[in-house]
Each structure stands twice: as structure tokens, then as C-alpha cells.
Design a protein around this motif. Structure first.
Motif, mmCIF file in Angstrom:
data_model
loop_
_atom_site.group_PDB
_atom_site.id
_atom_site.type_symbol
_atom_site.label_atom_id
_atom_site.label_comp_id
_atom_site.label_asym_id
_atom_site.label_seq_id
_atom_site.Cartn_x
_atom_site.Cartn_y
_atom_site.Cartn_z
ATOM 1 N N ALA A 18 0.880 -1.330 -0.092
ATOM 2 C CA ALA A 18 -0.118 0.115 0.149
ATOM 3 C C ALA A 18 0.698 1.260 -0.061
ATOM 4 C CB ALA A 18 -0.920 0.065 1.179
ATOM 5 N N ASP A 19 1.953 1.344 0.661
ATOM 6 C CA ASP A 19 2.676 2.299 0.819
ATOM 7 C C ASP A 19 3.413 2.696 -0.479
ATOM 8 O OD1 ASP A 19 4.364 0.101 0.809
ATOM 9 O OD2 ASP A 19 6.014 1.301 2.028
ATOM 10 N N VAL A 20 3.788 1.665 -1.142
ATOM 11 C CA VAL A 20 4.290 1.764 -2.546
ATOM 12 C C VAL A 20 3.420 2.248 -3.538
ATOM 13 C CG1 VAL A 20 5.579 0.739 -4.540
ATOM 14 C CG2 VAL A 20 6.077 0.061 -2.277
ATOM 15 N N ALA A 21 2.167 1.754 -3.549
ATOM 16 C CA ALA A 21 0.951 2.239 -4.381
ATOM 17 C C ALA A 21 0.683 3.725 -4.110
ATOM 18 C CB ALA A 21 -0.199 1.156 -4.322
ATOM 19 N N ASP A 22 0.648 4.093 -2.837
ATOM 20 C CA ASP A 22 0.245 5.663 -2.557
ATOM 21 C C ASP A 22 1.380 6.401 -3.215
ATOM 22 O OD1 ASP A 22 -1.055 7.478 -0.926
ATOM 23 O OD2 ASP A 22 1.234 7.773 -0.120
ATOM 24 N N LEU A 23 2.699 5.880 -3.040
ATOM 25 C CA LEU A 23 3.776 6.788 -3.662
ATOM 26 C C LEU A 23 3.685 6.988 -5.351
ATOM 27 C CD1 LEU A 23 6.897 7.772 -3.153
ATOM 28 C CD2 LEU A 23 7.545 5.546 -4.065
ATOM 29 N N PHE A 24 3.181 5.892 -5.717
ATOM 30 C CA PHE A 24 3.008 5.825 -7.219
ATOM 31 C C PHE A 24 1.740 6.855 -7.537
ATOM 32 C CE2 PHE A 24 4.572 1.436 -8.049
ATOM 33 C CZ PHE A 24 6.052 1.731 -8.061
ATOM 34 N N ARG A 33 7.762 9.754 -16.888
ATOM 35 C CA ARG A 33 9.551 10.420 -17.368
ATOM 36 C C ARG A 33 10.530 8.971 -16.736
ATOM 37 N NH1 ARG A 33 7.736 15.036 -14.188
ATOM 38 N NH2 ARG A 33 9.073 14.483 -12.551
ATOM 39 N N ILE A 34 10.033 8.269 -15.959
ATOM 40 C CA ILE A 34 10.925 7.239 -15.609
ATOM 41 C C ILE A 34 10.864 6.018 -16.794
ATOM 42 C CG2 ILE A 34 11.193 5.110 -14.156
ATOM 43 C CD1 ILE A 34 10.537 6.792 -11.528
ATOM 44 N N ARG A 35 9.497 5.833 -17.193
ATOM 45 C CA ARG A 35 9.324 4.949 -18.344
ATOM 46 C C ARG A 35 10.299 5.617 -19.470
ATOM 47 N NH1 ARG A 35 4.198 3.037 -19.293
ATOM 48 N NH2 ARG A 35 3.423 1.606 -17.557
ATOM 49 N N ALA A 36 10.180 6.871 -19.782
ATOM 50 C CA ALA A 36 10.973 7.539 -20.965
ATOM 51 C C ALA A 36 12.587 7.268 -20.899
ATOM 52 C CB ALA A 36 10.298 9.010 -21.096
ATOM 53 N N LEU A 111 11.484 6.551 -5.609
ATOM 54 C CA LEU A 111 10.259 6.462 -6.582
ATOM 55 C C LEU A 111 10.961 5.701 -7.771
ATOM 56 C CD1 LEU A 111 7.504 6.786 -7.683
ATOM 57 C CD2 LEU A 111 8.239 9.026 -8.873
ATOM 58 N N TYR A 112 12.195 5.779 -8.121
ATOM 59 C CA TYR A 112 12.718 5.271 -9.165
ATOM 60 C C TYR A 112 13.115 3.731 -8.978
ATOM 61 C CZ TYR A 112 16.382 4.208 -12.641
ATOM 62 O OH TYR A 112 17.303 3.640 -13.759
ATOM 63 N N GLN A 113 13.534 3.735 -7.894
ATOM 64 C CA GLN A 113 13.964 2.157 -7.277
ATOM 65 C C GLN A 113 12.698 1.376 -7.304
ATOM 66 O OE1 GLN A 113 16.849 0.892 -7.167
ATOM 67 N NE2 GLN A 113 17.948 2.968 -7.348
ATOM 68 N N GLN A 114 11.377 1.870 -6.597
ATOM 69 C CA GLN A 114 10.257 1.178 -6.647
ATOM 70 C C GLN A 114 9.626 0.876 -8.078
ATOM 71 O OE1 GLN A 114 9.456 -0.453 -4.049
ATOM 72 N NE2 GLN A 114 10.049 0.718 -2.202
ATOM 73 N N ALA A 115 9.710 1.952 -8.898
ATOM 74 C CA ALA A 115 9.211 1.741 -10.189
ATOM 75 C C ALA A 115 9.803 0.638 -11.051
ATOM 76 C CB ALA A 115 9.244 3.102 -10.965
ATOM 77 N N ARG A 116 11.063 0.916 -10.672
ATOM 78 C CA ARG A 116 11.967 -0.310 -11.474
ATOM 79 C C ARG A 116 11.748 -1.597 -10.912
ATOM 80 N NH1 ARG A 116 16.741 1.403 -14.369
ATOM 81 N NH2 ARG A 116 16.685 -1.021 -14.637
#
Length: 301
Positions: A18-24, A33-36, A111-116
Motif C-alpha cells: 500500500a505504501d508503494v501504491a500511494d507513492l505511485f 518520465r521514468i518510463r521514458a 520512486l525510481y527504485q520502486q518503479a524499477r
């Protein structure tokens, strides 16, 4: 659109913490931008305190030098004025630390680490084409309506299973729509570039596969919407049942008024039907809840 009527920004796999989802959800712009290919710039460890110390030391040295020069010059009033100016400049240039950018940098790193780490477990608006967007909106509206219903809040619809199964259904539909959108885009680009009759013949089965897949996803969305309609009917029956029960509780007061006024109670037989109406609405409520349970079981496979 989101459950509140506003455009949604990101859909996250319910299995993500849940905390990661809230961060997203809070930093959805950065996810694109991370996707790009964006990534936070590396920061040397411990450099900020060192830079701050050097700046303060240099400012104090400059202040001392200015004080000595002005004192030797004998201009006391000018010395005081210049001293005030230098102190203000130090406060502006040295002591003011931009804490917000530092916090943003730290949030960007996380965010970058969690997104990856959770790549493939969140979806953004650009993952859906024009055909998939409306289906996703319908899915989210149906799920939001069910979870926000009164009968669900009262536990009449197996709210525990709803809270687990419905977000999973929403994610699965979104995941399929994103995959379908990507394949449709690739297919359209290939067809738009022109093709020979042989290639067109080879693409025909693929087009049928895309159409069949879309129809299967549409069937899932429609099943959710049927469930939502049954829940709406149960909510309506519950409201009517509660209102009739309230009127039936007040019935003795009306009967007392009729007796005291000497009115003919038989002239208003509708009052006496409140109990019958309440019983009918209670049966209707049970039937609508039963229908919702059946729709839920069908949805659950």
C-alpha cells in the motif's frame, strides 16, 4: 475517470504494498518520465554538509575582512550599515537551505527504485488506446459503485471478498486492456505501412484474435456492470425498506390520532397496509441481495 469522477492517473496491482501504491499515485507524473528513461542524478554522499560548512566559513572570513577594512577607514556609521548588509546577504546566500528540493530528490530516488522493482505492476494512461479507455472507465465505475454501496458497507454482499476480488478484477481487466492496446497499435502500424495480399491474408487471423480477445474483455466488464446493477437494486430496496419501517414505527401515533379525533379508521385503509408493504419490501430486499450474490458467483467464475 476515477471513482470520484476525476481522470485517473495510475492503476496499481493490488498485490503491490500500500505504501508503494500511494507513492505511485502521488508521483504519477514522474512515472511517465521514468518510463521514458529518466533517472535521478547520483548525489555524492555527505557532500551537502561539507559544502554548507565551506560556505559558512568563507562568509565569516569575508565578513571579518570587511569589518577590519571599514574599521580602519574610520567610517563607523558606514561600517554598521555595511555590516547589516553583509549579514543579510549571508542569510540569503548561505543559511537558506532548499529543503524541499532535497526531499524531492530523495522521493525521486525512492520512486525510481520502486518503479524499477515493480515494473509491469502499474499502468499509466499512455498504456491504453482509444478503444480501451472507455472500457477501463466502465470497469472502474462499476467497481467503485459496488465498493461504495450501502449494502456492501453493511456486510450484506460479502464485503470481505468484494474488497479483495473486485480490485483484482479491475487490475486484470486493466492489464488485458493494456496488452490489447499494445498489440492493436503494433498491428495498426504494420497495416498502415502497406502490405502485400499475402501479408494481409496472414494478418487476418491476427485481427480475428484481437477482436475475440476484446470481446472476452468486454464480457468481463459487462459482468461487473451486471453485478453493479444488482447492487444498485439492493441499495434501492434497502432504502425503501428502511423508510417503510420508519413509517410503520410511527403507525401507532396515527392510529391514536384517528381514535381521538373520532375519524373512521376504515376511511384510510392505506395506513394499515404499511406492515404489508414492509414485508413485501423485505422480501424484495432479500431477493435483490440474493441476485447480487448470484451475479458475484458468476463473476467469480
Amino acid at each position: 475517470m476515477g471513482d470520484d469522477g476525476r481522470p485517473w492517473r495510475v492503476i496499481v496491482d493490488p498485490e503491490v504494498p500500500a505504501d508503494v501504491a500511494d507513492l505511485f499515485h502521488r508521483h504519477w507524473r514522474a512515472l511517465s518520465r521514468i518510463r521514458a528513461g529518466w533517472r535521478p542524478e547520483p548525489r555524492p554522499g555527505g557532500s551537502r554538509p561539507l559544502v554548507r560548512a565551506l560556505r559558512i566559513g568563507g562568509a565569516i572570513s569575508a565578513l571579518s575582512l570587511v569589518g577590519v577594512l571599514l574599521r580602519d577607514a574610520g567610517g563607523k556609521l558606514f561600517y554598521v550599515f555595511a555590516l547589516i548588509v553583509v549579514v543579510v546577504l549571508i542569510g540569503q546566500l548561505v543559511l537558506r537551505e532548499p529543503l524541499e528540493p532535497e526531499g524531492q530528490e530523495e522521493a525521486g530516488d525512492e520512486l525510481y527504485q520502486q518503479a524499477r522493482w515493480h515494473e509491469g505492476r502499474y499502468l499509466l494512461p499512455e498504456d491504453f488506446d482509444h478503444g480501451a479507455g472507455p472500457l477501463l472507465d466502465r470497469t472502474r465505475q462499476a467497481v467503485g459503485h459496488i465498493l461504495g454501496s450501502r449494502v456492501n458497507a453493511m456486510g450484506m454482499l460479502d464485503d470481505v471478498r468484494n474488497s479483495v476480488m473486485l480490485p483484482a478484477q479491475e487490475w486484470e481487466i486493466a492489464r488485458l486492456l493494456a496488452k490489447l492496446s499494445a498489440l492493436r497499435t503494433e498491428h495498426h502500424d504494420l497495416a498502415h505501412g502497406g502490405s502485400t495480399p499475402e501479408v494481409a491474408a496472414a494478418m487476418a487471423p491476427l485481427e480475428r484474435a484481437l477482436a475475440a480477445s476484446e470481446a472476452a474483455v468486454v464480457a468481463r466488464v459487462e459482468a461487473l456492470e451486471r453485478y453493479a446493477r444488482h447492487v444498485s437494486e439492493a441499495d434501492r430496496a434497502l432504502r425503501a425498506h428502511d423508510q417503510i419501517e420508519l413509517l410503520r414505527a410511527r403507525l401507532p401515533r396515527y392510529e391514536e390520532l384517528l381514535a381521538e379525533s373520532g375519524a373512521d379508521a376504515g376511511s384510510v385503509p392505506e395506513i394499515g397496509r404499511l406492515a404489508e408493504d414492509a414485508d413485501q419490501l423485505e422480501r424484495a430486499l432479500r431477493d435483490s441481495v440474493r441476485s447480487a450474490h448470484e451475479a458475484f458467483r458468476h463473476l467469480d467464475g
